[in-house]
Write a protein that holds these residues in place. Sequence first.
Motif, PDB file in Angstrom:
ATOM      1  N   TYR A   1       0.866  -1.175   0.000  1.00 34.58           N
ATOM      2  CA  TYR A   1       0.000   0.000   0.000  1.00 34.58           C
ATOM      3  C   TYR A   1       0.902   1.225   0.000  1.00 34.58           C
ATOM      4  CZ  TYR A   1      -3.597  -3.302   1.485  1.00 34.58           C
ATOM      5  OH  TYR A   1      -4.469  -4.371   1.553  1.00 34.58           O
ATOM      6  N   GLY A   2       0.793   2.047  -1.028  1.00 34.93           N
ATOM      7  CA  GLY A   2       1.684   3.190  -1.115  1.00 34.93           C
ATOM      8  C   GLY A   2       1.163   4.253  -2.044  1.00 34.93           C
ATOM      9  N   THR A   3       2.060   5.158  -2.418  1.00 36.34           N
ATOM     10  CA  THR A   3       1.742   6.220  -3.367  1.00 36.34           C
ATOM     11  C   THR A   3       2.841   6.293  -4.419  1.00 36.34           C
ATOM     12  OG1 THR A   3       2.897   7.894  -2.047  1.00 36.34           O
ATOM     13  CG2 THR A   3       0.543   7.606  -1.613  1.00 36.34           C
ATOM     14  N   SER A   4       2.471   6.807  -5.579  1.00 37.70           N
ATOM     15  CA  SER A   4       3.422   6.857  -6.693  1.00 37.70           C
ATOM     16  C   SER A   4       4.576   7.825  -6.429  1.00 37.70           C
ATOM     17  CB  SER A   4       2.702   7.246  -7.980  1.00 37.70           C
ATOM     18  OG  SER A   4       2.108   8.522  -7.839  1.00 37.70           O
TER      19      SER A   4
ATOM     20  N   GLU B   1       0.999  -7.389  -5.039  1.00 41.48           N
ATOM     21  CA  GLU B   1      -0.088  -6.540  -5.500  1.00 41.48           C
ATOM     22  C   GLU B   1       0.190  -5.143  -4.967  1.00 41.48           C
ATOM     23  OE1 GLU B   1      -4.929  -5.970  -4.993  1.00 41.48           O
ATOM     24  OE2 GLU B   1      -3.959  -7.744  -4.158  1.00 41.48           O
ATOM     25  N   TYR B   2       0.142  -4.147  -5.844  1.00 42.56           N
ATOM     26  CA  TYR B   2       0.369  -2.761  -5.438  1.00 42.56           C
ATOM     27  C   TYR B   2      -0.969  -2.044  -5.384  1.00 42.56           C
ATOM     28  CZ  TYR B   2       1.545   2.175  -5.719  1.00 42.56           C
ATOM     29  OH  TYR B   2       1.610   3.526  -5.492  1.00 42.56           O
ATOM     30  N   ILE B   3      -1.246  -1.387  -4.264  1.00 45.33           N
ATOM     31  CA  ILE B   3      -2.471  -0.624  -4.097  1.00 45.33           C
ATOM     32  C   ILE B   3      -2.091   0.828  -3.855  1.00 45.33           C
ATOM     33  CG2 ILE B   3      -4.579  -0.317  -2.729  1.00 45.33           C
ATOM     34  CD1 ILE B   3      -2.912  -3.596  -2.401  1.00 45.33           C
ATOM     35  N   ASP B   4      -2.504   1.707  -4.763  1.00 41.87           N
ATOM     36  CA  ASP B   4      -2.232   3.140  -4.638  1.00 41.87           C
ATOM     37  C   ASP B   4      -3.311   3.735  -3.730  1.00 41.87           C
ATOM     38  OD1 ASP B   4      -1.985   5.919  -4.911  1.00 41.87           O
ATOM     39  OD2 ASP B   4      -1.388   5.756  -7.015  1.00 41.87           O
TER      40      ASP B   4
ATOM     41  N   ALA C   1      -8.428   1.563   1.057  1.00 43.78           N
ATOM     42  CA  ALA C   1      -7.042   1.167   1.322  1.00 43.78           C
ATOM     43  C   ALA C   1      -6.342   2.234   2.169  1.00 43.78           C
ATOM     44  CB  ALA C   1      -6.289   0.950   0.015  1.00 43.78           C
ATOM     45  N   ALA C   2      -6.613   3.504   1.893  1.00 50.09           N
ATOM     46  CA  ALA C   2      -6.020   4.588   2.678  1.00 50.09           C
ATOM     47  C   ALA C   2      -6.492   4.512   4.126  1.00 50.09           C
ATOM     48  CB  ALA C   2      -6.371   5.941   2.064  1.00 50.09           C
TER      49      ALA C   2
ATOM     50  N   PRO D   1       5.611   2.944   2.463  1.00 48.89           N
ATOM     51  CA  PRO D   1       4.632   1.900   2.214  1.00 48.89           C
ATOM     52  C   PRO D   1       4.270   1.141   3.494  1.00 48.89           C
ATOM     53  CG  PRO D   1       6.803   1.064   1.683  1.00 48.89           C
ATOM     54  CD  PRO D   1       6.968   2.515   2.093  1.00 48.89           C
ATOM     55  N   THR D   2       3.044   0.656   3.499  1.00 47.92           N
ATOM     56  CA  THR D   2       2.620  -0.319   4.497  1.00 47.92           C
ATOM     57  C   THR D   2       2.389  -1.608   3.722  1.00 47.92           C
ATOM     58  OG1 THR D   2       1.632   1.336   5.951  1.00 47.92           O
ATOM     59  CG2 THR D   2       0.849  -0.922   6.194  1.00 47.92           C
TER      60      THR D   2
END
Length: 82
Positions: A6-9, A29-32, A39-40, A54-55
């Motif tokens: 779980y992260g940001t670009s 699996e990447y979750i923005d 997810a946030a 990232p978490t």
Amino acid sequence: MEVKVYGTSWCEDTQRTLKQLSGFGVAYEYIDIEQDTEAARWVREQNGGKQRTPTLEVGGQILSVPDEEELESVLREKGFMA
């Protein structure tokens, strides 16, 4: 998939973690979290109300902004790497 990131670009730590996972050949699996409000919310729940990226969820274990050694250790422990 048992490895979720779980992260940001724009987050350098997120990008470093994704490169490390790819380098190890570990599928993930990447979750923005900027595109997924649930997810946030989940990330904040895991981090005492803070949005830390990232978490990761690795085989049921939660990691918040792990360094390279911690991530590699948990991946080996959970059987994602030999």
